[in-house]
Design a protein around this motif. Sequence first.
Motif, PDB file in Angstrom:
ATOM      1  N   PRO A 105      83.839 -67.289 -26.947  1.00 49.42           N
ATOM      2  CA  PRO A 105      83.245 -67.446 -28.278  1.00 49.42           C
ATOM      3  C   PRO A 105      84.224 -67.079 -29.397  1.00 49.42           C
ATOM      4  O   PRO A 105      84.251 -67.722 -30.451  1.00 49.42           O
ATOM      5  N   ARG A 106      85.046 -66.081 -29.161  1.00 40.82           N
ATOM      6  CA  ARG A 106      86.032 -65.672 -30.165  1.00 40.82           C
ATOM      7  C   ARG A 106      87.053 -66.788 -30.426  1.00 40.82           C
ATOM      8  O   ARG A 106      87.385 -67.084 -31.565  1.00 40.82           O
ATOM      9  N   GLN A 107      87.534 -67.408 -29.345  1.00 36.75           N
ATOM     10  CA  GLN A 107      88.488 -68.505 -29.505  1.00 36.75           C
ATOM     11  C   GLN A 107      87.815 -69.707 -30.160  1.00 36.75           C
ATOM     12  O   GLN A 107      88.408 -70.386 -30.985  1.00 36.75           O
ATOM     13  N   ARG A 108      86.569 -69.957 -29.801  1.00 35.63           N
ATOM     14  CA  ARG A 108      85.832 -71.076 -30.421  1.00 35.63           C
ATOM     15  C   ARG A 108      85.722 -70.861 -31.931  1.00 35.63           C
ATOM     16  O   ARG A 108      85.902 -71.792 -32.715  1.00 35.63           O
ATOM     17  N   GLU A 109      85.453 -69.648 -32.353  1.00 36.82           N
ATOM     18  CA  GLU A 109      85.380 -69.331 -33.785  1.00 36.82           C
ATOM     19  C   GLU A 109      86.737 -69.574 -34.455  1.00 36.82           C
ATOM     20  O   GLU A 109      86.810 -70.130 -35.552  1.00 36.82           O
ATOM     21  N   ARG A 110      87.815 -69.160 -33.790  1.00 35.95           N
ATOM     22  CA  ARG A 110      89.163 -69.416 -34.333  1.00 35.95           C
ATOM     23  C   ARG A 110      89.425 -70.910 -34.489  1.00 35.95           C
ATOM     24  O   ARG A 110      89.988 -71.349 -35.477  1.00 35.95           O
TER      25      ARG A 110
END
Length: 152
Positions: A105-110
């Motif tokens: 999810p963190r990478q998706r937000e980035r």
Amino acid sequence: MRTGVVADAIGDRLTIPLRLAAAVSRVPRLPGRSRLVRLIDLMVAGCRSYLEVFGVEHVFSGEGLPEFARQAPITAGGRTYLLDLFAERERVDVELDGAAWHGSPRQRERDLRRDAALATEGIMVVRYSYRRLVGEPDTVRLELSRILRLRR
């Protein structure tokens, strides 16, 4: 030959493509040498993962597709991003999203923030997953061809 091993060694910064090219040039008789030289040439030209190599060899080249810039540096929103495959005339960035780099999810937000920043520069981001790229290469090629035609 194990393409992923070479790509991982470069991605993990254990070596660089030019160093591999120099090493292979010193070994004229090597099993699978021609394939290894082709892979290293693609890495020197900017491919950074197995998925990018697969895309260049099987999907993103040929009739109706432009010559894509690989790992093209673009500044947007005060940051510089490296675009996997960039069609400059059409202002289209093709991103190849392997689960290893784009699964959290963190990478998706980035990725979403990056896409929004690139949109402010008029760049459309088109993302393809490993599953889609490898499983539906002809469909991906047709879809991207249509997108590029509409952006011209």
